[in-house]
Scaffold this active site. Structure first.
Site, PDB file in Angstrom:
ATOM      1  N   LYS A 130     -15.313 -78.389 -23.119  1.00 15.44           N
ATOM      2  CA  LYS A 130     -15.536 -77.626 -21.894  1.00 15.44           C
ATOM      3  C   LYS A 130     -16.403 -78.451 -20.946  1.00 15.44           C
ATOM      4  O   LYS A 130     -17.303 -79.186 -21.403  1.00 15.44           O
ATOM      5  CB  LYS A 130     -16.241 -76.318 -22.265  1.00 15.44           C
ATOM      6  CG  LYS A 130     -16.510 -75.356 -21.124  1.00 15.44           C
ATOM      7  CD  LYS A 130     -17.185 -74.098 -21.676  1.00 15.44           C
ATOM      8  CE  LYS A 130     -17.377 -73.032 -20.615  1.00 15.44           C
ATOM      9  NZ  LYS A 130     -17.982 -71.792 -21.173  1.00 15.44           N
ATOM     10  N   LEU A 149     -19.771 -69.951 -14.477  1.00 12.91           N
ATOM     11  CA  LEU A 149     -19.435 -69.661 -15.885  1.00 12.91           C
ATOM     12  C   LEU A 149     -19.441 -68.176 -16.196  1.00 12.91           C
ATOM     13  O   LEU A 149     -19.241 -67.793 -17.355  1.00 12.91           O
ATOM     14  CB  LEU A 149     -20.403 -70.374 -16.854  1.00 12.91           C
ATOM     15  CG  LEU A 149     -20.617 -71.868 -16.655  1.00 12.91           C
ATOM     16  CD1 LEU A 149     -21.678 -72.371 -17.632  1.00 12.91           C
ATOM     17  CD2 LEU A 149     -19.319 -72.633 -16.840  1.00 12.91           C
ATOM     18  N   SER A 204     -15.395 -67.917 -19.958  1.00 11.32           N
ATOM     19  CA  SER A 204     -15.409 -69.051 -19.055  1.00 11.32           C
ATOM     20  C   SER A 204     -14.857 -70.337 -19.661  1.00 11.32           C
ATOM     21  O   SER A 204     -14.658 -71.331 -18.968  1.00 11.32           O
ATOM     22  CB  SER A 204     -16.843 -69.309 -18.582  1.00 11.32           C
ATOM     23  OG  SER A 204     -17.694 -69.634 -19.668  1.00 11.32           O
ATOM     24  N   ILE A 222     -21.714 -66.731 -23.789  1.00  8.33           N
ATOM     25  CA  ILE A 222     -22.899 -65.925 -23.514  1.00  8.33           C
ATOM     26  C   ILE A 222     -22.537 -64.457 -23.330  1.00  8.33           C
ATOM     27  O   ILE A 222     -23.391 -63.581 -23.361  1.00  8.33           O
ATOM     28  CB  ILE A 222     -23.669 -66.465 -22.289  1.00  8.33           C
ATOM     29  CG1 ILE A 222     -25.105 -65.892 -22.229  1.00  8.33           C
ATOM     30  CG2 ILE A 222     -22.907 -66.166 -20.998  1.00  8.33           C
ATOM     31  CD1 ILE A 222     -25.975 -66.511 -21.163  1.00  8.33           C
ATOM     32  N   GLY A 223     -21.219 -64.203 -23.148  1.00 12.73           N
ATOM     33  CA  GLY A 223     -20.771 -62.825 -23.010  1.00 12.73           C
ATOM     34  C   GLY A 223     -19.337 -62.637 -23.480  1.00 12.73           C
ATOM     35  O   GLY A 223     -18.714 -61.622 -23.200  1.00 12.73           O
ATOM     36  N   GLY A 224     -18.830 -63.672 -24.172  1.00 16.24           N
ATOM     37  CA  GLY A 224     -17.459 -63.630 -24.655  1.00 16.24           C
ATOM     38  C   GLY A 224     -16.667 -64.872 -24.302  1.00 16.24           C
ATOM     39  O   GLY A 224     -15.456 -64.935 -24.511  1.00 16.24           O
ATOM     40  N   SER A 225     -17.324 -65.890 -23.789  1.00 13.69           N
ATOM     41  CA  SER A 225     -16.629 -67.025 -23.171  1.00 13.69           C
ATOM     42  C   SER A 225     -15.910 -67.960 -24.127  1.00 13.69           C
ATOM     43  O   SER A 225     -15.146 -68.818 -23.691  1.00 13.69           O
ATOM     44  CB  SER A 225     -17.610 -67.832 -22.309  1.00 13.69           C
ATOM     45  OG  SER A 225     -17.975 -67.097 -21.171  1.00 13.69           O
TER      46      SER A 225
END
Length: 556
Positions: A131, A189, A215, A236-239
């Site tokens: 990434k 992101l 992201s 950090i939230g599902g990326s």
């Protein structure tokens, strides 16, 4: 004169394309209407039989060949470079291409093997994509911002431009991996769709009417297209999990402090309530294990102060498949999963129950609504100041998916407010932990649930600008649990019709329902996640591999 942001973005976009060899350029790029699914037989027309064989082998199978000398690192690298080049033309999934450097590295590994009759490391000759948060020597990191082009994280004259390298980048090279491209990300992101003003919207290879997720969407698309056997994203939230799920791949979201993050580019750096973590996306569960185990063999805790000294623990992966107990989240009490996702969850439950495993309903305290309320506060600590500062470097506009950050920075949290969020987070982690412990009284075995079956999102993948609800992924981040995504099935317009009698409980519920269209989603990958406790990566990957086998057996 200073170039406009459009000129800078166009120059960068063209420079990426120019790094694709002429013989790998497609004569025509079909529209989504002309070619919805570009995987499988569609991409095969551009590849040799050997390239197909190589690129459709998982990471474990590849290193078995390269470390034995059956395949050379160069032939493997060239095959994946070729398929990645095709992927980018069809999907807009790359932000950096460095194929020539990769082939040179692969040749060096082959020379080492010829001289020493041994591989350079456990990942000898394995292509690994990254990434575009990873710094790689000799390669730029824009992280989706036009204003970061030609700089080091938006700053000029630092001396770090194209010289600085992230810790994990160096470790991967030391292990014998071949790095060959960096994948697209959304600016900031902070969205579940991957779009930026440099290469545009990243498409889903199985269904180009849909998003590849975010992201780490470029990673998800590339691995889903099999232009990479394994790549690293962040979460950090599902990326990691969202792109893995949307593209029908396996993905690992480890707990914070398990794998090294040192030296990564980031947004909101210094926000420590919920830490972003690094993890792999791959075509098989065993590939997740290979990459995590290999990285841990480098002892990253000696160079990253936030990594715990937790070597790979083989005993943790020795699961007793006759005594596994699962919890299941069919509805989080806020948003109803769309029909394909509900069917996928039911398929997993039925297959496990058929194999004599116990599955119980998961009704946690605190509930997920309270957890999400806490989690979402962390993303607005600085009032989106970092995002607006990064836009301002070039004057570029924010993409529509980031409209929630406003036209200008909002109010910032003070130290006391941040401390209060941290206290609430800790209390919720404790309550949830005790709920998990309490499930021992609800199971026939008298042991707590091993892992929780959960959707990753309400939809199999997101339609453009319609990813509105992150609750199924974010709860894992606040609690810092381990999670592994497992592909289950594909959406079917026959099996997954619209809920005609649906009655929304709230606006988010209605939005998720309205976003579903059986015709558009027909053929899209559908996945679930298995959530384990903190730092249970070995166990959760092992259970994921077992569940994948149970699903395969149930389908035969």
């Amino acid at each position: 004169m200073t170039a406009s942001w459009e000129q800078t973005a166009t120059a960068k976009r063209n420079a990426i394309y120019e790094k694709i060899p002429q013989e790998w350029r497609l004569a025509k790029i079909p529209t989504a209407e002309e070619q919805k699914d570009v995987t499988g037989t569609y991409v095969h027309q551009f590849l040799s039989e050997k390239e197909i064989e190589i690129t459709e082998t998982d990471a474990v199978g590849i290193v078995e060949k390269t470390t034995s000398g059956a395949w050379t690192a160069v032939e493997v690298t060239k095959a994946f470079c070729h398929r990645a080049a095709i992927a980018h033309q069809l999907l807009n999934c790359l932000l950096e291409i460095f194929f020539d450097a990769a082939i040179a590295d692969a040749q060096a590994y082959d020379d080492y093997f010829a001289k020493n009759k041994a591989p350079i490391g456990p990942l000898h000759g394995l292509p690994v994509s990254l990434k575009d948060q990873f710094h790689v020597k000799g390669v730029e990191t824009s992280m989706g911002y036009v204003g970061w082009i030609g700089t080091f994280e938006g700053k000029k004259g630092t001396g770090k431009e194209k010289v600085f390298e992230s810790l994990m980048t160096t470790e991967l090279k030391d292990l014998g991996a071949v790095l060959y491209c960096k994948t697209s990300v959304p600016m900031t992101l902070m969205t579940g769709e991957t779009i930026n003003n440099i290469v545009g919207f990243c498409l889903n290879p199985k269904d180009r009417f849909l998003s590849a997720g975010g992201s780490s969407g470029g990673e998800g698309a590339l691995v889903g297209f099999k232009g990479s056997p394994v790549g690293f994203g962040t979460d950090i939230g599902g990326s990691i999990r969202i792109p893995a799920a949307f593209n029908g791949m396996y993905g690992l979201r480890p707990s914070a402090g398990r794998l090294p993050y040192e030296g990564m580019a980031n947004s909101w750096d210094g926000q420590n309530t919920i830490l972003s973590v690094v993890g792999p996306i791959a075509t098989s569960a065993r590939s997740l294990k290979l990459l995590a185990k290999s990285i841990l063999s480098t002892k990253p805790w000696l160079h990253d102060p936030l990594v715990h000294e937790l070597p790979w623990r083989p005993e943790q992966e020795q699961i007793d498949t006759s005594k596994l107990t699962f919890g299941v989240i069919k509805h989080d009490g806020i948003v109803t999963p769309t029909p394909p996702v509900r069917r996928a969850v039911d398929m997993v439950v039925k297959a496990l129950e058929k194999s004599s495993h116990e599955v119980i309903d998961w009704s946690p305290t605190p509930n997920h609504e309270a957890i999400l309320k806490t989690a979402f506060k962390t993303w607005i600590y600085d009032g989106a100041a970092h995002a607006h500062e990064s836009y301002a470097l070039s004057g570029e506009p924010a993409v529509p998916q980031l409209a929630n950050f406003g036209d200008e920075p909002g109010p910032q949290y003070n130290a006391s407010q941040i401390a209060a969020v941290n206290v609430t987070k800790r209390q919720q982690q404790k309550e949830y932990m005790e709920y998990w412990n309490s499930t021992a009284s609800k199971t026939k075995s008298g042991a707590p649930v091993d892992v929780v079956i959960s959707p990753v999102a309400p939809y199999p993948a997101a339609r453009r600008e319609l990813f509105k609800y992150y609750g199924y992924s974010v709860w894992v981040n606040l609690l810092d649990y381990t999670s592994v995504v497992v592909p289950v099935t594909v959406s079917s317009k026959e099996l997954d019709p619209v809920d005609k009698d649906f009655k929304a409980a709230n606006t988010s519920d209605q939005e998720a329902h309205d976003a579903y269209d059986p015709d558009i989603y027909d053929g899209a990958a559908v996945s679930i996640q298995l959530v384990g406790r903190r730092h249970q990566e070995e166990k959760t990957i092992a259970i994921a591999e077992y569940v994948a086998k149970v699903l395969k057996d149930a389908a035969t």
